[in-house]
Design an enzyme around this catalytic site. Sequence first.
Site, PDB file in Angstrom:
ATOM      1  N   GLN A  33      64.538  45.387  78.656  1.00  0.00           N
ATOM      2  CA  GLN A  33      64.554  46.621  77.868  1.00  0.00           C
ATOM      3  C   GLN A  33      65.418  47.685  78.548  1.00  0.00           C
ATOM      4  O   GLN A  33      65.377  47.869  79.762  1.00  0.00           O
ATOM      5  CB  GLN A  33      63.132  47.147  77.687  1.00  0.00           C
ATOM      6  CG  GLN A  33      62.300  46.321  76.716  1.00  0.00           C
ATOM      7  CD  GLN A  33      62.590  46.646  75.263  1.00  0.00           C
ATOM      8  OE1 GLN A  33      63.415  47.492  74.948  1.00  0.00           O
ATOM      9  NE2 GLN A  33      61.907  45.946  74.360  1.00  0.00           N
TER      10      GLN A  33
ATOM     11  N   CYS B  52      78.682  59.402  81.372  1.00  0.00           N
ATOM     12  CA  CYS B  52      77.826  59.159  80.212  1.00  0.00           C
ATOM     13  C   CYS B  52      76.463  59.724  80.547  1.00  0.00           C
ATOM     14  O   CYS B  52      75.838  59.303  81.522  1.00  0.00           O
ATOM     15  CB  CYS B  52      77.725  57.668  79.895  1.00  0.00           C
ATOM     16  SG  CYS B  52      76.537  57.290  78.587  1.00  0.00           S
TER      17      CYS B  52
ATOM     18  N   CYS C 112      82.398  59.730  70.534  1.00  0.00           N
ATOM     19  CA  CYS C 112      81.695  58.530  71.012  1.00  0.00           C
ATOM     20  C   CYS C 112      80.726  58.011  69.966  1.00  0.00           C
ATOM     21  O   CYS C 112      80.049  58.787  69.292  1.00  0.00           O
ATOM     22  CB  CYS C 112      80.963  58.866  72.309  1.00  0.00           C
ATOM     23  SG  CYS C 112      79.844  57.582  72.879  1.00  0.00           S
TER      24      CYS C 112
ATOM     25  N   GLU D 200      61.453  31.330  74.403  1.00  0.00           N
ATOM     26  CA  GLU D 200      62.697  32.112  74.412  1.00  0.00           C
ATOM     27  C   GLU D 200      63.888  31.171  74.268  1.00  0.00           C
ATOM     28  O   GLU D 200      63.924  30.091  74.856  1.00  0.00           O
ATOM     29  CB  GLU D 200      62.810  32.901  75.723  1.00  0.00           C
ATOM     30  CG  GLU D 200      64.153  33.518  76.015  1.00  0.00           C
ATOM     31  CD  GLU D 200      64.581  34.538  74.956  1.00  0.00           C
ATOM     32  OE1 GLU D 200      65.777  34.517  74.588  1.00  0.00           O
ATOM     33  OE2 GLU D 200      63.742  35.328  74.502  1.00  0.00           O
TER      34      GLU D 200
ATOM     35  N   TYR E 116      59.736  35.017  71.585  1.00  0.00           N
ATOM     36  CA  TYR E 116      60.964  35.739  71.943  1.00  0.00           C
ATOM     37  C   TYR E 116      60.714  36.491  73.260  1.00  0.00           C
ATOM     38  O   TYR E 116      60.942  37.691  73.372  1.00  0.00           O
ATOM     39  CB  TYR E 116      61.391  36.717  70.846  1.00  0.00           C
ATOM     40  CG  TYR E 116      61.387  36.155  69.442  1.00  0.00           C
ATOM     41  CD1 TYR E 116      62.515  35.517  68.925  1.00  0.00           C
ATOM     42  CD2 TYR E 116      60.260  36.257  68.628  1.00  0.00           C
ATOM     43  CE1 TYR E 116      62.524  35.016  67.625  1.00  0.00           C
ATOM     44  CE2 TYR E 116      60.254  35.755  67.334  1.00  0.00           C
ATOM     45  CZ  TYR E 116      61.390  35.128  66.837  1.00  0.00           C
ATOM     46  OH  TYR E 116      61.383  34.629  65.548  1.00  0.00           O
TER      47      TYR E 116
ATOM     48  N   CYS F 130      62.554  46.327  67.324  1.00  0.00           N
ATOM     49  CA  CYS F 130      63.596  47.340  67.518  1.00  0.00           C
ATOM     50  C   CYS F 130      64.272  47.693  66.204  1.00  0.00           C
ATOM     51  O   CYS F 130      65.249  48.441  66.192  1.00  0.00           O
ATOM     52  CB  CYS F 130      64.642  46.840  68.531  1.00  0.00           C
ATOM     53  SG  CYS F 130      65.512  45.354  68.024  1.00  0.00           S
TER      54      CYS F 130
ATOM     55  N   CYS G 134      75.845  57.811  70.607  1.00  0.00           N
ATOM     56  CA  CYS G 134      74.745  58.676  70.164  1.00  0.00           C
ATOM     57  C   CYS G 134      75.069  59.246  68.783  1.00  0.00           C
ATOM     58  O   CYS G 134      76.220  59.545  68.496  1.00  0.00           O
ATOM     59  CB  CYS G 134      74.529  59.824  71.145  1.00  0.00           C
ATOM     60  SG  CYS G 134      74.061  59.290  72.820  1.00  0.00           S
TER      61      CYS G 134
END
Length: 454
Positions: free
Chosen positions: A284, A161, A77, A334, A313, A409, A80
Amino acid sequence: MQAGQMIEVNITDVNYMGKGVAKINDFVVFVDDTITGDTALIKIKEVKRNYAIGELIEILDESEFRISPPCNYFNRCGGCQLMNMSYDQQLVFKKNRVINELKRASVNIDNITINDTLGMKNPMRYRNKTTFSVSTKNKKKEIIIGPYEQGTYNTVNITECMLQSETGDKAIILFKNLMIKYNLQAYNKTTHKGTVKNLIIRNNKQNELMLIIVTAKESIPNLKKIVDELTNSMGEIKTVVQNINPLNTNVIIGKRNIILYGNGTIEDTIDDLIFTISPETFFQINSIQTEKLYKAAIEYANLNKNDICFDLYCGIGTISLLAAKYAKKVYGVEIVEQSIINARNNAKLNNIDNIEFYSGKTEVILPLLYEQNISADVIILDPPRKGCEQEVLDTIINLSPKKIVYVSCNPQTLARDIKILEIAGYKPEKVQPVDQFPWTLHTEVVVLLRRQNY
């Protein structure tokens, strides 16, 4: 050093792509599937001008930070990348990555407080949104649903998952079985035949689900029966939406939604505020860590009842509404129109009236506010991964707020933008990494910058 050469190396770091870093006579070698502290036998695959790429042959001595991956799909996968690293070490890795990016951008980190990464007590089952590919395998065209393999668009067939809720696991299996029962075909990117492209699951703290079925076309045989069986079998499913995306691209969400069940939204909370979430709006991913992230942002802003605050944003108004409790006035900007509709509804839902929301590109709206002589004492910004447009940074500098709180991020674009603001007279004072995405390479960061003459 030559391609094909076998070398024993010590892994001293992990880079932002998750590759182990070794040095041979000060020459950098990147090695997949290794972590800090490993001693490994590698085979040199490629030699570039400034670095080499090595293939792991054998771990000779395991790092003290290496663990057995808790997920059975880890080696296939792509969701991760750090499930072979202890969680405490992941937090260290993420703080170091922020520091390294700031240094790389030549930000002066002297006298900056860089806090340890805020982690989770239980870093599992934290995602409130998961997106899975729907595909087929073998000649029997068996339906498979799951994430992509690392670095490919091949679907990994999963039954669970560990990052999403157990209810989400149950929804995947149920939907797959209904596709089989009603002969609903997966979309094939090569032949352009079939219907279902993706399944998106959103959930809130109450474990209520929104299912978004992304299809290549609108008309689907037996769709009503499928939705009826979904909702009758799982009371947690509060709404089902069909998103139509006829384009054969890597963009997942199309422009048109059809509500098949419920009202097309779910609600979630941050702090004591309620937020309405639509299929395409940004919220989030990690609700538990989001409260820590936004608490840090509001603390850094340190607003008072005389302050005018811009939230750039702003998405569905999460930070805006939190800031409005402390500020005189908040302006949110936004680009996604549906998010602004939700933001305005969220303000009404929470009885907050000292706030205005604007729909449009931040690089367009912000200069217009500046031209209207609307000033800002504090600017909070939470841009996408690409960071801020130069026009946005230029206008922020012209507005000359006392403080800037930058939520990011992507430490790389964060560092780039902070350097621009630093040159313009804003000194970074505090940095708070937050682990929004345990077991992955990603980290969220909050930075406080203060105008030097303030």
